[in-house]
Structure formats: structure tokens, C-alpha cells
Design an enzyme around this catalytic site. Sequence first.
Site, short mmCIF file in Angstrom:
data_model
loop_
_atom_site.label_atom_id
_atom_site.label_comp_id
_atom_site.label_asym_id
_atom_site.label_seq_id
_atom_site.Cartn_x
_atom_site.Cartn_y
_atom_site.Cartn_z
N ARG A 147 43.69 29.35 47.71
CA ARG A 147 44.87 29.49 48.65
C ARG A 147 44.95 31.47 48.67
O ARG A 147 45.01 31.85 47.85
CB ARG A 147 45.99 28.89 48.06
N ASP A 178 47.48 34.54 50.06
CA ASP A 178 48.81 34.76 50.32
C ASP A 178 49.24 35.30 51.62
O ASP A 178 48.35 35.27 52.43
CB ASP A 178 49.46 35.74 49.24
N TYR A 206 36.37 38.81 46.11
CA TYR A 206 37.28 39.19 46.91
C TYR A 206 36.81 40.76 47.21
O TYR A 206 36.24 41.17 46.35
CB TYR A 206 38.68 39.45 46.34
N ARG A 260 45.31 42.07 43.71
CA ARG A 260 46.16 43.15 43.94
C ARG A 260 46.77 44.00 42.82
O ARG A 260 47.16 44.95 42.99
CB ARG A 260 47.32 42.40 44.91
#
Length: 262
Positions: free
Chosen positions: A50, A52, A110, A197
Site C-alpha cells: 500500500r 500513501d 522503492y 521517507r
Amino acid sequence: MALLAIGIEYQGTAYCGWQRQRHCESVQQHLESALSEIANEPIELNCAGRTDTGVHAIGQVAHFVTSAERPDKAWVQGVNTKLPRDIRVVWAKPMTDDFHARFSAVARQYRYVIFNRSVHSAILAHRVTWESWPLDEQKMHQAAQALIGERDFSSFRAAGCQAAHARREVQWIEASRRGDFVFVDIRANAFLHHMVRNIVGTLLEVGRGEKSVTWVTDLLAKQDRTQAGMTAPADGLYFVNAFYPEAFELPVVELNELLWQG
């Protein structure tokens, strides 16, 4: 009943993330609506990871079960005619019953994209994170190597993270530069909420020269989120790949830098 996997890419700027929610538009909502229309029955999706609000994807993977019999191209071209322009199904593949987009994945990758120039780019707005201060990507890379291996990532975990524990295995991480672009690429068995992040926000402080390359090692030992860097913006984050056992024979995305050059 058939089980199908689909590969998806999307620009997350307009959406409150992957997961379906009542108060806002989500990527899952649009995909399930389009798939249900093609299948002529309700479709529910499970995804590999999932994302954000504002986070993008190039190689998201999801699966669904359906009684509808359609050619593979209907699950791609047909579904895409029902989707907004910033969401696309890239491929579809029938799978065996033991496949699960989330639980069958052995790793995820990522990429975080930083546009490192004194003036931001109008064309790249919402697609990259802007940093005006000159970054030392070599120091960022050196600092990041402390994260490799199975570690407790409590210092890089969002306060609201619901995972049972903070131990994850980072398999590979790299900070590199191409012109005005600085990339942070990371692959792990799984990720905590905001983990990438928070790592990038910490590496940015190293890249600006505000912290030493040994700071990341210290943060791992402290296991305290309040001691690490700020959470980097969502704009620059891309879900690149979910990796599966070779027996499933699913595509893997090869990164193309043109995606971030307008």
C-alpha cells in the site's frame, strides 16, 4: 473461478494513497470500479504494498479472483479505457491459486527522486522532491550502507505504524546522481510505515553536510524516531517493484531515468 495478477503504474498526486477510503479518491477504488465493469461482477484487489497519499508506482502488483472469462487484453486495454489517465494497468497474467500479491512477495523496491537544483522545475512538480542545497550523494550513499541487513528500524518508523515489530531486512540501498537528479534506491523484504521517507529525510541532512556519515549508525542504535531526520515529502517516492519466486514468472520493472526528465 480464476485468479489473475495485474501490473499497475500510477501517479499518486491526486489520490489519498492506494487503499480504498470513504472520504477521498484512491487508486484501489478506481481500479476496482474499472475491473468490475469489465468483469460484470464486483472485483476486490489485494496489492503488494500500500502506498500513501501522493506516492507514485511504476511496478505495483495486485491480484483478484473472478468468475468472468475474458482475454488477457481485456484486463489491460479494456480496463484502461475505464481509468483516469494517471492510472494504468500494464500487464495481466493468470496465476495459480497459491499466489498472493502481498504474501507471496519476497521483497519490494522503492526509488526516491530528488531534483537538486537552485530553482525547482515546473514540469516536474509533484513528480520529484526539490532540494535547493547542493547534496553530496557520495556521503549519502556511504551513510546509507549502515542500514543493510536485518535491523530494528524504530528510528525510521512512523509514530502511527501498526506493524507488530520494527525489524526489517534491507537488502540493498544506493544513493546516486545523474545531472541534477539524486536517486535513493532501496530494496527490502518489507517496509514500515514511512520508513523510506524517514530514511531519505535523514540522508538529506547528511547530504547537506548537517550531519556526519556515522549519524545513521547512531540512530539505529538509539531506536528513537524523534532523533532522526524529518519525513521526506511524498512527491519523490515511487514503488518500483515487488519481487516474487521465479516460478510465478512475473515481470520486473527496469528503471528508466527518462521517467523523471519530463
